[in-house]
Design a protein around this motif. Structure first.
Motif, PDB file in Angstrom:
ATOM      1  N   SER A 177       0.847  -1.039  -0.046  1.00 34.54           N
ATOM      2  CA  SER A 177      -0.108   0.021   0.094  1.00 34.54           C
ATOM      3  C   SER A 177       1.003   1.382  -0.045  1.00 34.54           C
ATOM      4  N   ASP A 178       0.237   2.362  -0.090  1.00 32.11           N
ATOM      5  CA  ASP A 178       0.913   3.765   0.145  1.00 32.11           C
ATOM      6  C   ASP A 178       1.312   3.622   1.653  1.00 32.11           C
ATOM      7  N   ARG A 179       2.299   4.719   2.011  1.00 31.19           N
ATOM      8  CA  ARG A 179       2.937   4.550   3.151  1.00 31.19           C
ATOM      9  C   ARG A 179       2.362   5.932   4.094  1.00 31.19           C
ATOM     10  N   ILE A 180       2.027   5.959   5.149  1.00 32.80           N
ATOM     11  CA  ILE A 180       1.898   7.367   5.878  1.00 32.80           C
ATOM     12  C   ILE A 180       3.045   7.213   7.073  1.00 32.80           C
ATOM     13  N   ILE A 181       3.963   8.154   6.876  1.00 33.41           N
ATOM     14  CA  ILE A 181       5.018   8.474   7.938  1.00 33.41           C
ATOM     15  C   ILE A 181       4.565   9.136   8.811  1.00 33.41           C
ATOM     16  N   LYS A 182       4.769   8.768  10.230  1.00 34.72           N
ATOM     17  CA  LYS A 182       4.458   9.533  11.342  1.00 34.72           C
ATOM     18  C   LYS A 182       5.645  10.029  12.010  1.00 34.72           C
ATOM     19  N   GLY A 183       6.819   9.459  11.565  1.00 35.34           N
ATOM     20  CA  GLY A 183       7.980  10.309  12.312  1.00 35.34           C
ATOM     21  C   GLY A 183       8.462   9.504  13.472  1.00 35.34           C
ATOM     22  N   ARG A 184       9.459  10.008  14.232  1.00 33.55           N
ATOM     23  CA  ARG A 184       9.972   9.563  15.374  1.00 33.55           C
ATOM     24  C   ARG A 184       9.017  10.058  16.607  1.00 33.55           C
ATOM     25  N   LEU A 185       8.425   9.274  17.246  1.00 30.81           N
ATOM     26  CA  LEU A 185       7.467   9.490  18.097  1.00 30.81           C
ATOM     27  C   LEU A 185       7.936   9.114  19.526  1.00 30.81           C
ATOM     28  N   SER A 186       7.845  10.203  20.534  1.00 33.67           N
ATOM     29  CA  SER A 186       7.849   9.926  21.930  1.00 33.67           C
ATOM     30  C   SER A 186       6.942   8.982  22.425  1.00 33.67           C
ATOM     31  N   GLN A 187       7.409   8.228  23.561  1.00 34.33           N
ATOM     32  CA  GLN A 187       6.395   7.265  24.204  1.00 34.33           C
ATOM     33  C   GLN A 187       5.069   7.652  24.100  1.00 34.33           C
ATOM     34  N   PRO A 188       4.607   8.893  24.949  1.00 30.03           N
ATOM     35  CA  PRO A 188       3.349   9.106  24.816  1.00 30.03           C
ATOM     36  C   PRO A 188       2.527   9.302  23.464  1.00 30.03           C
ATOM     37  N   LYS A 189       3.329   9.835  22.479  1.00 31.06           N
ATOM     38  CA  LYS A 189       2.678   9.867  21.139  1.00 31.06           C
ATOM     39  C   LYS A 189       2.512   8.644  20.699  1.00 31.06           C
ATOM     40  N   LEU A 190       3.416   7.742  20.790  1.00 28.59           N
ATOM     41  CA  LEU A 190       3.354   6.390  20.313  1.00 28.59           C
ATOM     42  C   LEU A 190       2.183   5.449  20.845  1.00 28.59           C
ATOM     43  N   ALA A 191       1.767   5.809  22.298  1.00 30.02           N
ATOM     44  CA  ALA A 191       0.858   4.993  22.669  1.00 30.02           C
ATOM     45  C   ALA A 191      -0.418   5.708  22.159  1.00 30.02           C
ATOM     46  N   VAL A 192      -0.513   6.997  21.626  1.00 33.73           N
ATOM     47  CA  VAL A 192      -1.591   7.763  21.198  1.00 33.73           C
ATOM     48  C   VAL A 192      -2.040   7.105  19.787  1.00 33.73           C
ATOM     49  N   ALA A 193      -0.753   6.717  19.198  1.00 30.14           N
ATOM     50  CA  ALA A 193      -0.870   6.570  17.948  1.00 30.14           C
ATOM     51  C   ALA A 193      -1.502   4.903  17.788  1.00 30.14           C
ATOM     52  N   ILE A 194      -0.799   4.053  18.516  1.00 27.77           N
ATOM     53  CA  ILE A 194      -1.419   2.908  18.943  1.00 27.77           C
ATOM     54  C   ILE A 194      -2.868   2.796  19.177  1.00 27.77           C
ATOM     55  N   GLY A 195      -3.364   3.735  20.077  1.00 25.12           N
ATOM     56  CA  GLY A 195      -4.522   3.813  20.484  1.00 25.12           C
ATOM     57  C   GLY A 195      -5.601   4.163  19.400  1.00 25.12           C
ATOM     58  N   GLU A 196      -5.198   5.042  18.448  1.00 23.79           N
ATOM     59  CA  GLU A 196      -5.666   5.629  17.178  1.00 23.79           C
ATOM     60  C   GLU A 196      -5.795   4.135  16.206  1.00 23.79           C
TER      61      GLU A 196
ATOM     62  N   LEU B 277       4.649   0.111  27.554  1.00 21.76           N
ATOM     63  CA  LEU B 277       4.904   1.331  26.774  1.00 21.76           C
ATOM     64  C   LEU B 277       3.727   2.109  27.548  1.00 21.76           C
ATOM     65  N   PHE B 278       2.451   1.929  27.651  1.00 18.42           N
ATOM     66  CA  PHE B 278       1.447   2.496  28.011  1.00 18.42           C
ATOM     67  C   PHE B 278       1.708   3.170  29.438  1.00 18.42           C
ATOM     68  N   GLU B 279       2.148   2.384  30.363  1.00 13.23           N
ATOM     69  CA  GLU B 279       2.317   2.594  31.828  1.00 13.23           C
ATOM     70  C   GLU B 279       3.818   3.640  31.819  1.00 13.23           C
ATOM     71  N   THR B 280       4.556   3.570  30.791  1.00  9.48           N
ATOM     72  CA  THR B 280       5.620   4.384  30.698  1.00  9.48           C
ATOM     73  C   THR B 280       5.158   5.995  30.210  1.00  9.48           C
ATOM     74  N   ALA B 281       4.272   5.922  29.080  1.00  6.57           N
ATOM     75  CA  ALA B 281       3.563   7.099  28.556  1.00  6.57           C
ATOM     76  C   ALA B 281       2.837   7.952  29.512  1.00  6.57           C
ATOM     77  N   VAL B 282       1.960   7.173  30.395  1.00  6.39           N
ATOM     78  CA  VAL B 282       1.150   7.924  31.528  1.00  6.39           C
ATOM     79  C   VAL B 282       2.006   8.472  32.269  1.00  6.39           C
ATOM     80  N   ALA B 283       3.143   7.778  32.804  1.00  3.31           N
ATOM     81  CA  ALA B 283       4.111   8.218  33.891  1.00  3.31           C
ATOM     82  C   ALA B 283       4.697   9.587  33.320  1.00  3.31           C
ATOM     83  N   GLN B 284       5.123   9.693  31.953  1.00  2.00           N
ATOM     84  CA  GLN B 284       5.736  10.745  31.583  1.00  2.00           C
ATOM     85  C   GLN B 284       4.602  11.853  31.450  1.00  2.00           C
ATOM     86  N   VAL B 285       3.576  11.683  30.904  1.00  2.00           N
ATOM     87  CA  VAL B 285       2.537  12.936  30.664  1.00  2.00           C
ATOM     88  C   VAL B 285       2.218  13.451  32.275  1.00  2.00           C
TER      89      VAL B 285
END
Length: 442
Positions: free
Chosen positions: A155-174, A417-425
């Motif tokens: 398929s086509d590719r959607i690049i989301k870039g380098r993500l911090s752990q909180p942003k990666l957790a959000v991307a996985i949630g999406e 990942l989720f626990e670390t992301a929450v702790a960082q936020v």
């Protein structure tokens, strides 16, 4: 290998052309599929392309995929070409991290399952695009198998870039919200464990509360849910034969060390040999963990919260739901209360929390009054629950098939990942709050 990939790309284009040129049931199915996906995703050109590519193996026309129909109706394909196309039934979309870039291939890790793939580029991916790719970046794409060991970008590719752990957790949630059917597409054993955990959680809920639904003040429910989760966690360790060595179990699950090295290290720490054997024997039971459910403030602070539990829909929390039920329990809803009742109807149609399952419960117990309210809400006097409710719920993206609930167990790497992301936020919020306070007193 390059020739096989290029042949696969040519065949894929023929398949896409076949879908676009169709004017019968395929066209109708594509329109419906694209509309459903469009409700969940921003509809840029790359996303549109990915939706079409998903449709060819995920869409259904009389229990057949477009790919099945293409194979059956295209007579000029030789044996090799049919073999290439048939492998695409194992396509899947994932949220990948680029780990290694080597020549025209890439080692990608699917963040949902931690599985890695050698994925080959091809002529339709320009050098201008790939020159910007770097290890550590996150990419949303569909990959398809070439053979047992190699894959290519389907398929086509959607690049989301380098993500911090909180942003990666959000991307996985999406991703979870947008593509629930592909959550563990390359690890069906994880999906089976996740669904089983929902059923087990439901049984624990019923055993603990004595019912599959109840109403409590928000603060009290939050306390009770915490106690239930602790009970489930302890029971899972006990079932695995581990009562007091949870951290060691996690060490084995998370490390890449073999059992011999783990046993030697644990023995050096003075851990009982029998406990080590139990940990090794039962490590698969601990490969997934039940995530901690943190109820949002509007639930904790609500005067009353009604919670429903179901072996597939999971737990559903609705604040002040009992007030709506009180209105429905009246023989006739008074004119003065009609406006309030319609606000509840609007709320439960628009809120994702009030799932298809909740509406089935309302229909089962308050059919007459609910039908009257929906007639007024839709301004259709001929609105009939049995005939019209499902189509109305579909307009609000309430599907009759449950998606994996938030209480389902997740692989350890995702839970970490989720626990670390929450702790960082929380740390960042605390730091920001202290800076504001300091500024205020300066």
């Amino acid at each position: 290998m390059k020739n096989i990939i290029e042949k696969a790309i040519d065949l894929k284009q023929k398949l896409i052309d076949f879908v676009y040129d169709a004017e019968d049931e395929i066209a109708v199915a594509l329109e419906t599929y694209a509309l459903e996906k469009g409700k969940k995703n921003s509809y840029g050109i790359k996303q549109q392309n990915i939706t079409i590519d998903l449709f060819v193996t995920d869409g259904r026309i009389n229990n057949q995929t477009p790919l099945d129909i293409f194979l059956a109706s295209t007579e000029d394909l030789n044996t090799e070409e049919r073999g290439i196309i048939q492998r695409w039934q194992n396509n899947f979309i994932g949220l990948f991290e680029i780990q290694v870039i080597a020549n025209e291939s890439y080692q990608l890790m699917n963040w949902l399952t931690a599985k890695t793939y050698k994925v080959c580029g091809h002529s339709q991916i320009t050098a201008k695009e790939t020159q910007r790719w770097q290890p550590g970046e996150i990419i949303l794409a569909i990959i398809a198998p070439i053979n047992e060991f190699e894959w290519f970008f389907f398929s086509d590719r959607i690049i989301k870039g380098r993500l911090s752990q909180p942003k990666l957790a959000v991307a996985i949630g999406e991703f979870r919200d947008s593509y629930p059917e592909f959550l563990y597409a390359d690890a069906p054993e994880l999906l089976e464990q996740a669904w089983s955990s929902v059923a087990l959680y439901h049984q624990e809920f019923v055993d603990y509360f004595g019912s599959d639904s109840l109403t409590l003040p928000g603060y009290k429910l939050n306390q009770k849910i915490g106690e239930l989760q602790q009970r489930i966690s302890e029971q899972k360790l006990k079932d695995a034969g581990i009562d007091s060595n949870k951290s060691l179990s996690q060490m084995l699950s998370e490390s890449n060390t073999n059992e011999a090295d783990f046993t030697e290290t644990a023995s050096d720490l003075g851990v009982d040999t029998k406990a080590i054997d139990n940990i090794i024997k039962n490590q698969n039971k601990l490969s997934m963990v039940t995530p901690k459910v943190n109820l949002p403030p509007e639930i904790k602070q609500a005067e009353n919260v009604t919670v429903f539990s179901h072996p597939q829909w999971g737990q559903i929390f609705l604040p002040n739901f009992n007030k709506f039920i009180d209105l429905l329990n009246q023989e006739n809803i008074l004119e003065a209360e009609l406006d309030t009742s319609l606000k509840y109807i609007k709320k439960y149609l628009e809120q994702p929390e009030a799932s298809y399952y909740i509406w089935q419960q309302l229909t089962q117990n308050y059919a007459h009054d609910l039908e009257v309210l929906l007639q007024k809400y839709t301004q259709k006097n001929d609105f009939h629950l049995e005939r019209d409710l499902d189509s109305l719920l579909l307009e609000y993206n309430k599907l009759s098939k449950p998606k994996l609930p938030a209480i389902a167990s997740v692989p350890i790497h995702l839970n970490n990942l989720f626990e670390t992301a929450v702790a960082q936020v929380q740390k960042n919020k605390s730091k920001h709050k202290k800076q504001k306070q300091k500024k205020g007193f300066s």
